[in-house]
Design a protein around this motif. Structure first.
Motif, PDB file in Angstrom:
ATOM      1  N   LYS A   6      -4.685   2.942  -4.850  1.00 17.96           N
ATOM      2  CA  LYS A   6      -4.593   2.481  -6.229  1.00 17.96           C
ATOM      3  C   LYS A   6      -3.155   2.251  -6.686  1.00 17.96           C
ATOM      4  N   ILE A   7      -2.211   2.352  -5.791  1.00 19.90           N
ATOM      5  CA  ILE A   7      -0.810   2.169  -6.155  1.00 19.90           C
ATOM      6  C   ILE A   7      -0.490   0.672  -6.213  1.00 19.90           C
ATOM      7  N   LEU A   8       0.093   0.245  -7.316  1.00 20.87           N
ATOM      8  CA  LEU A   8       0.369  -1.170  -7.512  1.00 20.87           C
ATOM      9  C   LEU A   8       1.544  -1.624  -6.654  1.00 20.87           C
ATOM     10  N   VAL A   9       1.345  -2.720  -5.948  1.00 24.03           N
ATOM     11  CA  VAL A   9       2.386  -3.342  -5.128  1.00 24.03           C
ATOM     12  C   VAL A   9       2.726  -4.704  -5.723  1.00 24.03           C
ATOM     13  N   SER A  10       4.004  -4.954  -5.962  1.00 29.11           N
ATOM     14  CA  SER A  10       4.464  -6.244  -6.477  1.00 29.11           C
ATOM     15  C   SER A  10       4.933  -7.115  -5.316  1.00 29.11           C
ATOM     16  N   ILE A  11       4.386  -8.311  -5.220  1.00 35.31           N
ATOM     17  CA  ILE A  11       4.819  -9.287  -4.209  1.00 35.31           C
ATOM     18  C   ILE A  11       5.645 -10.352  -4.918  1.00 35.31           C
ATOM     19  N   ILE A  30      -2.649 -13.398  -2.465  1.00 33.29           N
ATOM     20  CA  ILE A  30      -3.813 -12.984  -3.269  1.00 33.29           C
ATOM     21  C   ILE A  30      -5.034 -12.660  -2.417  1.00 33.29           C
ATOM     22  N   ASN A  31      -5.012 -13.068  -1.148  1.00 32.46           N
ATOM     23  CA  ASN A  31      -6.154 -12.798  -0.265  1.00 32.46           C
ATOM     24  C   ASN A  31      -5.967 -11.518   0.557  1.00 32.46           C
ATOM     25  N   GLN A  32      -5.284 -10.561  -0.001  1.00 34.04           N
ATOM     26  CA  GLN A  32      -5.048  -9.301   0.695  1.00 34.04           C
ATOM     27  C   GLN A  32      -6.268  -8.393   0.609  1.00 34.04           C
ATOM     28  N   SER A  33      -6.505  -7.642   1.682  1.00 36.71           N
ATOM     29  CA  SER A  33      -7.574  -6.641   1.641  1.00 36.71           C
ATOM     30  C   SER A  33      -7.214  -5.522   0.664  1.00 36.71           C
ATOM     31  N   TYR A  34      -5.922  -5.304   0.484  1.00 37.85           N
ATOM     32  CA  TYR A  34      -5.424  -4.341  -0.503  1.00 37.85           C
ATOM     33  C   TYR A  34      -5.421  -5.037  -1.861  1.00 37.85           C
ATOM     34  N   THR A  35      -6.163  -4.514  -2.816  1.00 42.18           N
ATOM     35  CA  THR A  35      -6.398  -5.250  -4.063  1.00 42.18           C
ATOM     36  C   THR A  35      -5.486  -4.856  -5.222  1.00 42.18           C
ATOM     37  N   SER A  36      -4.793  -3.732  -5.116  1.00 44.56           N
ATOM     38  CA  SER A  36      -3.936  -3.306  -6.220  1.00 44.56           C
ATOM     39  C   SER A  36      -2.561  -3.978  -6.090  1.00 44.56           C
ATOM     40  N   ILE A  37      -2.535  -5.265  -6.397  1.00 40.92           N
ATOM     41  CA  ILE A  37      -1.301  -6.038  -6.252  1.00 40.92           C
ATOM     42  C   ILE A  37      -1.064  -6.886  -7.506  1.00 40.92           C
ATOM     43  N   GLU A  38       0.192  -7.247  -7.693  1.00 37.55           N
ATOM     44  CA  GLU A  38       0.564  -8.309  -8.617  1.00 37.55           C
ATOM     45  C   GLU A  38       1.472  -9.264  -7.865  1.00 37.55           C
ATOM     46  N   SER A  85       8.985  -6.634 -12.309  1.00 35.42           N
ATOM     47  CA  SER A  85       7.890  -6.063 -11.524  1.00 35.42           C
ATOM     48  C   SER A  85       7.362  -4.787 -12.163  1.00 35.42           C
ATOM     49  N   LEU A  86       6.086  -4.576 -12.024  1.00 39.24           N
ATOM     50  CA  LEU A  86       5.425  -3.387 -12.562  1.00 39.24           C
ATOM     51  C   LEU A  86       4.991  -2.432 -11.457  1.00 39.24           C
ATOM     52  N   GLY A  87       5.084  -2.879 -10.219  1.00 38.62           N
ATOM     53  CA  GLY A  87       4.587  -2.097  -9.096  1.00 38.62           C
ATOM     54  C   GLY A  87       5.465  -0.924  -8.717  1.00 38.62           C
ATOM     55  N   GLU A  88       4.855   0.075  -8.110  1.00 37.51           N
ATOM     56  CA  GLU A  88       5.612   1.207  -7.579  1.00 37.51           C
ATOM     57  C   GLU A  88       6.342   0.808  -6.293  1.00 37.51           C
ATOM     58  N   PHE A  89       5.796  -0.224  -5.618  1.00 37.91           N
ATOM     59  CA  PHE A  89       6.411  -0.753  -4.404  1.00 37.91           C
ATOM     60  C   PHE A  89       6.604  -2.253  -4.555  1.00 37.91           C
ATOM     61  N   ILE A  90       7.579  -2.797  -3.810  1.00 31.92           N
ATOM     62  CA  ILE A  90       7.897  -4.226  -3.858  1.00 31.92           C
ATOM     63  C   ILE A  90       7.921  -4.798  -2.449  1.00 31.92           C
TER      64      ILE A  90
END
Length: 347
Positions: A6-11, A30-38, A85-90
């Motif tokens: 559930k951790i947001l990742v910014s691309i 946007i076609n990532q299996s990991y869905t918590s992205i921006e 970015s809003l994600g915890e990771f970039i």
């Protein structure tokens, strides 16, 4: 150990006149299996149809945001992306490349499971026919390393000196800025990222597709800007060492790397000479920067390798002997390297 699900990742995807391939990059994000992205799209002053493509996707997807700025280069565009970015990771993705569908999940899992601040992965190079021909990214004996050792690996070619094919903890990199308006801005940025942490891990998966483009920096005809920016980046790298404690031995790695870059540029000038508008001006500028380097590097008490001493001896000959003489002996004595640059130029 934190789960990444559930951790947001910014691309972050900067783009400039990328209408021919931008959609491929966006779809891969946007076609990532990991869905918590921006997905953060930064239009770096494009004057083609790129912004229309980006706006279409940002209108259709709630997790895609589009920013537009004047054309100041990818460094400035990425700075804007990090700031917003809003994600915890970039993750950085160039507009002409593509992520694999499992890429974000693998990287997010790795950075959480290893409690790292940066994770480095591998990538696959694709030729003009879009056929994968080589995996690259890193060559180390361990899946974990320190910041100082990562810098050494980067300047000795064992970690790719590019900001993509990596995931970063946002709190580590959001205080670091890319140089604006310079080519090769990845190097000093990545160096500072590494120096801000000792929690770096690596994964053996190839998670990124890197496509060959006609207007890549390697393929472009050598220009005044390329020669000037190589020197400016070198100065930034050396000055950066003064900001950190106990890293002064890294200057030897930067100096040795810069000698390699100077040699590559020498061969690129030879290869590109007939296509240059003002080749004599480029040659003169190049020799001027050889002199600046020769005046600068002896101030540092670290030895350069025997191989680099020979390269410097050859290149420094441009200050004394006719250009044609140095070209003749340089291409003979360093034939393998010359052929390698020619091959890279055509790839």
């Amino acid at each position: 150990m934190k789960r990444s699900i559930k951790i947001l990742v910014s691309i972050i995807i900067p783009f400039y006149n990328a209408e021919n391939f931008l959609e491929r990059a966006i779809i891969s994000a946007i076609n990532q299996s990991y869905t918590s992205i921006e997905v953060i799209l930064i239009n770096d002053g494009s004057n083609d149809g790129s912004e229309i493509i980006a706006k279409k996707y940002s209108d259709q997807h709630h997790n895609i945001r589009l920013f537009t700025t004047q054309n100041l280069g990818p460094g400035n565009a990425r700075n804007i992306g990090i700031e917003n970015s809003l994600g915890e990771f970039i993750i950085f993705l160039d507009s002409d490349d593509a992520l694999g569908s499992e890429s974000v999940k693998i990287l997010a899992d790795a950075i959480c499971e290893n409690e790292s601040d940066i994770v480095v992965c591998k990538f696959t190079l694709y030729d003009k026919q879009q056929i994968g021909f080589k995996d690259a990214g890193w060559k180390l004996d361990s899946y974990k390393t320190t910041g100082k050792e990562a810098v050494k690996a980067m300047y000795s070619g064992r970690i790719a000196s590019v900001v993509w094919a990596k995931i970063y903890r946002t709190e580590i990199i959001n205080k670091i800025l890319f140089p604006v308006g310079l080519w090769f801005e990845d190097r000093p940025y990545l160096m500072e990222c590494f120096l801000n942490t000792d929690k770096i891990s690596l994964v053996n998966d190839s998670l990124l597709k890197i496509y060959s483009q006609e207007d890549s920096i390697t393929r472009r005809v050598v220009t005044k800007k390329r020669i000037e920016d190589l020197h400016l980046i070198y100065v930034i790298e050396m000055e950066m060492l003064g900001k950190y404690n106990n890293v002064h031995e890294l200057s030897a790695y930067i100096i040795n790397h810069h000698i390699d870059v100077l040699l590559d540029t020498f061969f690129l000038i030879i290869i590109d000479e007939k296509r240059m508008k003002h080749p004599e001006d480029q040659k003169k500028l190049y020799v001027d920067y050889i002199k600046k380097f020769m005046d600068h590097y002896p101030k540092y008490p670290y030895q350069i390798s025997i191989k680099r001493k020979i390269i410097l001896l050859i290149l420094n000959g441009l200050r004394v002997f006719p250009w044609s003489w140095v070209v003749f002996f340089g291409c003979i004595l360093l034939k393998k390297k010359y052929n390698g640059v020619k091959l890279l130029k055509k790839s």
